[in-house]
Design an enzyme around this catalytic site. Sequence first.
Site, short mmCIF file in Angstrom:
data_model
loop_
_atom_site.label_atom_id
_atom_site.label_comp_id
_atom_site.label_asym_id
_atom_site.label_seq_id
_atom_site.Cartn_x
_atom_site.Cartn_y
_atom_site.Cartn_z
N TYR A 1 0.82 -1.22 0.00
CA TYR A 1 0.00 0.00 0.00
C TYR A 1 0.85 1.26 0.00
O TYR A 1 0.33 2.36 0.12
CB TYR A 1 -0.91 0.02 1.24
N LYS B 1 3.78 -14.07 6.24
CA LYS B 1 3.99 -15.21 5.33
C LYS B 1 5.50 -15.33 5.10
O LYS B 1 5.99 -15.22 3.97
CB LYS B 1 3.20 -14.93 4.03
N ASP C 1 -2.17 -17.65 5.87
CA ASP C 1 -3.17 -18.58 5.32
C ASP C 1 -3.72 -19.49 6.42
O ASP C 1 -4.94 -19.67 6.55
CB ASP C 1 -2.59 -19.40 4.15
N ASP D 1 -5.70 -5.58 6.07
CA ASP D 1 -6.89 -5.15 5.33
C ASP D 1 -7.83 -6.35 5.13
O ASP D 1 -9.03 -6.29 5.40
CB ASP D 1 -6.44 -4.57 3.98
#
Length: 381
Positions: A148, A211, A245, A269
């Site tokens: 972002y 991640k 995940d 988000d």
Amino acid sequence: MTKPRPNVYTNPISKVPAWRRNLNLAYNVTLIRGDGTGPELVEATRRVLEGTGVAFDWDVVEAGVDIMETAGTPLPDNVLASIRKNKVALKGPITTPIGTGFRSVNVALRKELDLYACIRPCKSYVGVRSRYTDVDLVIVRENTEDLYAGVEYPVDSQEAGQIIGMAGGKIRQDSAISIKPISRTGSRQIVRAAFEYAVENGRKKVTAVAKANIMKYTDGLFYEMAREVAKEYEGRVEYDEWLVDAMCMQLVQKPENYDVMVMENLYGDILSDLCAGLVGGLGVAPGANIGKDMALFEATHGSAPKYKNQNKVNPTALILSGLLMLKYLKEDEAAARLEKAVADVIAEGKSVTYDMKPDRNDPTAVGTAEMADAIIAKMQA
Ligand code: NAD
């Protein structure tokens, strides 16, 4: 006897000096009406906040698609100047047209004012329709870095070509490029904000979500900084880590096992909406964007433009964002009264908007303004 209040200067989540509270001066707050359903929601929230008895001196300013036509920009300078002066802002949602080159005003505000911590509590209230009944989570999302950051190059551009050249065959020639910057400073400060929030609010655990098995350098650095900061809180707040995940599955299966979760911008988000879904949807999900010495409060949801001017959408998310503002201002008693009134109105299920009724076409659903009236009446009962 009045309840002793914590010293605000030891509390990173509040910067309002004690003298202002003691003199009972009105709080100067910037009020950004937003666009789409924003102005209706802001008006309902303003009335509810005034209904708590706390005095506000609102500086009403305009940002978004409606002011774009006259001001030539969706974010006029007076908006930023007002927030810099008042240090506290309440904001209605603002539309970001897709694929027009018009950058998000919401992202720009957070970046310009360095509101690096986005705090999004997701709590179950009795009476809200949801598959879960016992969720009480807080997402702490980094607000200024990651994908972002706005460092993007279009397909076939010279800059994209240079990066493709540097990548030694790992990127297809016809690629557009978005850059994901993750810094030591940004990671440390967001993780510290999560731990401070946990301490301040009597929370037990902070979970870092990333991640790092795939993005070894960026997400790896985020975990490294998180572990470093977590050591300072050892014995006071537990720390653990999940891959994003796996975290999604955990949240859907056992949301009651999680407490405060801290993560980079994009994961934050996405997980904010997931967690809003756990507690009944976007209509009840509030948010706070907090920097070193200023804060902007807004709902997680967007401008829901299809319902504009219909007095239809749910004001709860923005009202609960106002509640977070009251807590930031250390108006804890008013915040508690407001939360009880909101919880009572929702539990009764009578004066609630269409999205909170078992059948969305229920003709007894009330409008945005009437739900606000019911909350005000409860506080004054
Ligand atoms: P949205 O949150 O506006 O709407 C998603 C769905 O939720 C829609 O069905 C909508 O009707 C419903 N919904 C949203 N708020 C509701 C409320 N208070 N009560 C009842 N139902 C509600 O998301 P979108 O449609 O993806 O986005 C619309 C615009 O808002 C886009 O331009 C987007 O960029 C912008 N947006 C702004 C913010 C912000 O101002 N911080 C946040 C997210 C999206």
